[in-house]
Scaffold this active site. Structure first.
Site, PDB file in Angstrom:
ATOM      1  N   TRP B 320       0.841  -1.209   0.000  1.00  0.00           N
ATOM      2  CA  TRP B 320       0.000   0.000   0.000  1.00  0.00           C
ATOM      3  C   TRP B 320       0.874   1.256   0.000  1.00  0.00           C
ATOM      4  O   TRP B 320       0.538   2.260  -0.621  1.00  0.00           O
ATOM      5  CB  TRP B 320      -0.906  -0.017   1.242  1.00  0.00           C
ATOM      6  CG  TRP B 320      -1.799   1.184   1.363  1.00  0.00           C
ATOM      7  CD1 TRP B 320      -3.033   1.343   0.818  1.00  0.00           C
ATOM      8  CD2 TRP B 320      -1.524   2.402   2.075  1.00  0.00           C
ATOM      9  NE1 TRP B 320      -3.555   2.570   1.135  1.00  0.00           N
ATOM     10  CE2 TRP B 320      -2.644   3.254   1.912  1.00  0.00           C
ATOM     11  CE3 TRP B 320      -0.453   2.864   2.836  1.00  0.00           C
ATOM     12  CZ2 TRP B 320      -2.720   4.518   2.486  1.00  0.00           C
ATOM     13  CZ3 TRP B 320      -0.527   4.129   3.398  1.00  0.00           C
ATOM     14  CH2 TRP B 320      -1.651   4.944   3.219  1.00  0.00           C
ATOM     15  N   HIS B 321       2.003   1.148   0.699  1.00  0.00           N
ATOM     16  CA  HIS B 321       2.852   2.340   0.825  1.00  0.00           C
ATOM     17  C   HIS B 321       3.588   2.682  -0.459  1.00  0.00           C
ATOM     18  O   HIS B 321       3.988   3.830  -0.641  1.00  0.00           O
ATOM     19  CB  HIS B 321       3.854   2.159   1.964  1.00  0.00           C
ATOM     20  CG  HIS B 321       3.252   2.433   3.309  1.00  0.00           C
ATOM     21  ND1 HIS B 321       2.655   1.452   4.059  1.00  0.00           N
ATOM     22  CD2 HIS B 321       3.118   3.576   4.006  1.00  0.00           C
ATOM     23  CE1 HIS B 321       2.196   1.991   5.173  1.00  0.00           C
ATOM     24  NE2 HIS B 321       2.460   3.280   5.173  1.00  0.00           N
ATOM     25  N   GLY B 322       3.784   1.723  -1.322  1.00  0.00           N
ATOM     26  CA  GLY B 322       4.463   2.072  -2.566  1.00  0.00           C
ATOM     27  C   GLY B 322       4.782   0.873  -3.420  1.00  0.00           C
ATOM     28  O   GLY B 322       4.854  -0.257  -2.928  1.00  0.00           O
TER      29      GLY B 322
END
Lengths: 400, 472
Positions: B320-322
């Site tokens: 989700w963060h990258g």
């Protein structure tokens, strides 16, 4: 009224008033285009177009504009600088190292790449050799002068944890000297001359990157000595009885002092050297007639002066003609280290041309030399710019 | 647009406050319309034409919600849920992960073109927020919102739009149509905003400058001291940056009558990684807990399935963060630590001295941020190597001293600001003392105003002002 509620109302008023006042002042105050202390143009607001509104370039331009024109900006910059200097004692303030005796520039940390430096030194020397060939081709003489910048001259004055670039300089200068020797180009390496006389501190500025008048004068003398030794030509020179040296009473705002808004607490004055008997001359700047002056003197003794006192600052092209046809002609080129040398050098030549390729774009340096064929061509660059191919390091191209 | 900008502080916020509060509270619909219009403008200012993508996302969630709430027809309801999930995650997948997936396919030897797509700011946040609405409606936890403008307002509400906290629909559904803006709500909100802004401008930006300069150097040349300073600076930066944004979002929410849940609770005082994740980015952890972990079976299943569930959550949290293996590795690092605490060293840890507990937690967290900050896996490896002395250390060692001395006031403030001092003062010093409470009340208001001025000064005079969490 409940005391807590009173506090809330007062806060609300303060909060809203601050935002509205800051907005109103920002919108209605006159907009400057130049920040003197930062030495840069201030951001201007773009005119919105459909494409700039869609691609976001307009919105991106608004914040820098607001930052540059915000209410109280100049005052806040000064206050921040003062707090950093006097209260927080940060070692580096606005990219300036603040020591008891001087203001030095902050050099980013680096790992010098010896191979690159040696290759670049060789490349620069080869370019200068081509230039030398061009000059000698019509019977002229070419000299290249390398001068230390403030960070090298005051290498030991840097706090030990900050970068004085000694690691870089220790590779750069031997590599450049060796490359120039291998190509046979006349190099006047001022660092070694200064070292021979013990690097007297008064020769360099304590609040600016450049040398003081003393450093410029030594450079002038060394150039003339070298020409005399090489060619046997004895040029008139400003020295002893022919030179009157005056220290101006005005406060000197060097580039480092300027970056800290003159709050660095280091006092320095500029010196000028004038011929005791005036030599009449005409001067043109960028083809336009200009007053016959080499120093832009202040109107009063209290007005701040800057390095642009010498020759009026950086110019694309300056021509000083003394109408003494028996003397040779000179072309001097380089960055702003040439300026105080030019203030002396015109005295020794019939015509002195000076170009700075950062500003001069009419032709390449090589074409300029070919066009005017001066008897002597002298390039001056400092250690920081010595291996740079930007502008004055690019003699065969026009760089925009 | 970011909160820590002059355009927001001097133009957007005063204009919105003026227009919003000039309308009487009884015209709730009009006030909401104003708030929505300003929110869309807020997004447009930073994202340009990509605002259309957010409008599309709102439309998907609105239609998905309408269908998902048709409980009399299970098929229709499921269609709504799956439509919103596939379309919402599809958009997220395309805009955020298409390039990453294409690169992976290329690495496997199958040549496919790598799309170069501009990542819309805050897409992960507004996608998850929209999904939360549809899932809550599908589950029957929330009613269908038939007014599309209210769904739009929920998804696009500017305070939490681009960097969270991820506000659950159930948290604000009542407030969208029936909130009461009061002085008692507005002033603490404005104070919270001022404190958040100062946290961002004074602490996060300074720490960010250090971290960027050190992480920007060749990792294998960093002396250990410098590598640690960079890692610590980033540890502070990410906390102050993100929690400041949450503070400002929560504060702005209060100013317009919304009560968002807390997103951070002094995570760096944690005594275990498990506790850290109860205090860090709370809205994301609870989102994954409620919409991924529990639907997969949560704790109520056999040991290996439970482990699988935790693995899935942390894999997805990382992703989700990258779109980068470093984020997946970061998620896996926490998966291992949480597993370890649950099954291996948890009991030993809880019996260990407090100092050891804090030391272990912070060490794990600092290492995690190095993985998080690194450009790629080899950078992470070199950087971690430098921290333990596996380095050629050619960078000038004076840098460590410089970064400490140059930013000494910020380092001290950062250490102090990580501690729950405000809570200590409130709970122990002036708990039963009315005068003390009044002093605290006045002090906090005065401090907020001073911090607003200080932040303004930093905004005007500084140019280093990036926000980390926009990339997510």
């Amino acid at each position: 009224m409940d005391k807590k509620k009173l506090a809330d109302i007062l806060f609300l008023l303060g909060f809203l008033c601050f935002l509205v006042a800051a907005l109103a002042i920002t919108v209605f105050k006159p907009k400057d285009t130049w920040s003197y202390y930062e030495n840069r143009s201030l951001a201007q607001l773009q005119r919105p177009t459909l494409s700039s509104l869609v691609d976001g370039s307009y919105t991106n331009s608004v914040e820098p504009f607001l930052q540059d024109h915000a209410a109280g900006r100049n005052t806040l910059l000064r206050v921040n600088t003062l707090i950093d200097l006097t209260l927080l004692h940060r070692p580096v303030v606005n990219q300036v190292i603040h020591t008891k005796e001087m203001l030095l520039g902050f050099n980013p940390y680096e790992i010098p790449n010896q191979t690159w430096i040696e290759q670049q030194a060789d490349y620069m020397a080869s370019q200068l050799a081509q230039l030398r060939d061009l000059v000698e081709g019509y019977g002229g003489h070419f000299y290249y002068v390398s001068v230390p910048g403030q960070y090298t001259y005051f290498e030991q004055e840097h706090p030990s944890f900050l970068n004085n670039r000694s690691a870089y300089t220790d590779i750069e200068i031997p590599a450049f000297v060796s490359a120039m020797q291998s190509y046979g180009v006349n190099l006047i390496e001022m660092g070694s001359y200064l070292e021979q006389i013990g690097n007297p501190p008064e020769l360099y500025s304590t609040t600016d990157y450049h040398y003081q008048f003393g450093g410029a004068y030594l450079t002038y003398e060394t150039i003339l000595d070298t020409i005399e030794q090489d060619t046997g030509v004895s040029l008139p020179r400003l020295a002893g009885d022919t030179l009157s040296i005056q220290e101006l009473p005005n406060p000197y705002l060097g580039s480092r002092a300027r970056k800290v808004f003159g709050l660095g607490g280091i006092e320095e004055h500029l010196t000028i050297g004038l011929p005791t008997s005036h030599i009449p001359f005409t001067r043109t700047d960028n083809g336009m007639p200009s007053p016959s002056l080499v120093y832009t003197l202040p109107r009063s003794d209290t007005e701040e002066v800057a390095y642009s006192l010498y020759m009026g600052g950086d110019m694309g092209e300056t021509v000083i003609d003394t109408n003494r046809d028996t003397l040779p002609t000179l072309l001097i080129y380089g960055d702003s280290f040439t300026n105080p040398v030019e203030c002396l050098m015109y005295y020794s030549f019939d015509e002195m041309r000076s170009i700075d390729l950062r500003h001069y774009k009419d032709m390449t340096l090589a074409d300029y030399i070919q066009t005017y064929q001066p008897d002597y061509v002298v390039g001056i660059r400092d250690y920081e710019a010595l291996l740079s191919t930007d502008f004055n390091g690019r003699p065969f191209e026009i760089q925009y | 647009m970011v909160f820590s900008s002059l355009i927001f502080l001097l133009c957007f916020l005063p204009s919105l406050l003026a227009v919003y509060y000039i309308i009487p509270a009884r015209f709730r619909g009009l006030r909401n319309l104003i708030l929505l219009s300003f929110s869309l403008f807020f997004y447009y200012w930073g994202a340009g034409k990509l605002v259309l993508l957010m409008v599309l996302s709102i439309f998907i969630n609105y239609i998905g919600g309408l269908l998902a709430g048709q409980h009399q027809s299970k098929l229709l309801s499921r269609v709504g849920l799956w439509f919103a999930t596939v379309a919402g995650l599809g958009l997220l997948g395309w805009f955020k992960y298409a390039g990453f997936v294409a690169e992976m396919i290329n690495d496997l030897g199958f040549l496919v073109p790598i799309p170069h797509i501009t990542l819309p700011i805050g897409i992960s946040f507004f996608t998850f927020q929209g999904l939360s609405y549809v899932i809550d409606v599908y589950r029957g936890d929330a009613p269908i919102q038939k007014n599309p403008l209210y769904v739009a307002l929920y998804v696009a509400l500017f305070p939490q739009l681009v960097a969270g906290p991820i506000v659950r629909y159930t948290t604000v559904m009542e407030e969208i149509s029936h909130r009461h803006e009061t002085l008692e709500e507005f002033v603490p909100g404005a104070c919270r905003f001022c404190f958040g802004l100062a946290k961002k401008m004074i602490l996060a930006n300074s720490m960010g400058q250090i971290a960027d300069e050190i992480f920007g150097q060749t990792a294998s040349t960093l002396p250990p001291s410098l590598a640690w300073i960079g890692a610590l600076a980033y540890t502070f930066q990410i906390y102050f940056d993100f929690s400041a944004y949450s503070d400002m979002a929560i504060g702005l929410g209060h100013m317009f009558g919304f009560r968002f849940l807390e997103n951070f609770n002094y995570p760096y005082v944690s005594r275990s990684v498990t506790e850290f994740w109860r205090r860090w980015h709370i809205s994301l952890s609870t989102w994954f807990r409620d919409y991924v972990y529990i639907p997969l079976g949560g704790n109520r299943c056999a040991g290996w399935k439970r482990m699988r569930n935790i693995f899935v959550v942390w894999f997805l949290t990382g992703l989700w963060h990258g779109a980068n293996w470093t984020f997946i590795l970061w998620g896996m690092w926490f998966f291992l630590l949480l597993m370890g605490e649950k099954f291996v060293w948890g009991k030993w840890l809880s019996a260990a001295p407090s100092l050891l507990q804090h030391g272990y937690t912070m060490l794990a967290v600092v290492i995690s941020w190095v993985l998080f900050r690194a450009v790629d896996l080899s950078h992470a490896q070199s950087y971690l190597g430098a921290m333990v002395g596996i380095t050629s250390a050619t960078a000038q060692s004076g840098q460590s001293i410089y970064y400490i001395l140059q930013f000494l006031p910020e380092w001290i403030l950062a250490f102090v600001a990580c501690l729950p001092i405000k809570q200590w003062v409130q709970s122990s010093l002036w708990q039963d003392n009315k005068t003390g409470q009044l002093v605290l009340h006045y002090t906090s208001r005065i401090a907020a105003l001073l911090l607003l001025m200080l932040s303004y000064s930093e905004l005007v005079t500084g140019s280093f002002n990036p926000f980390i969490y926009f990339q997510f």
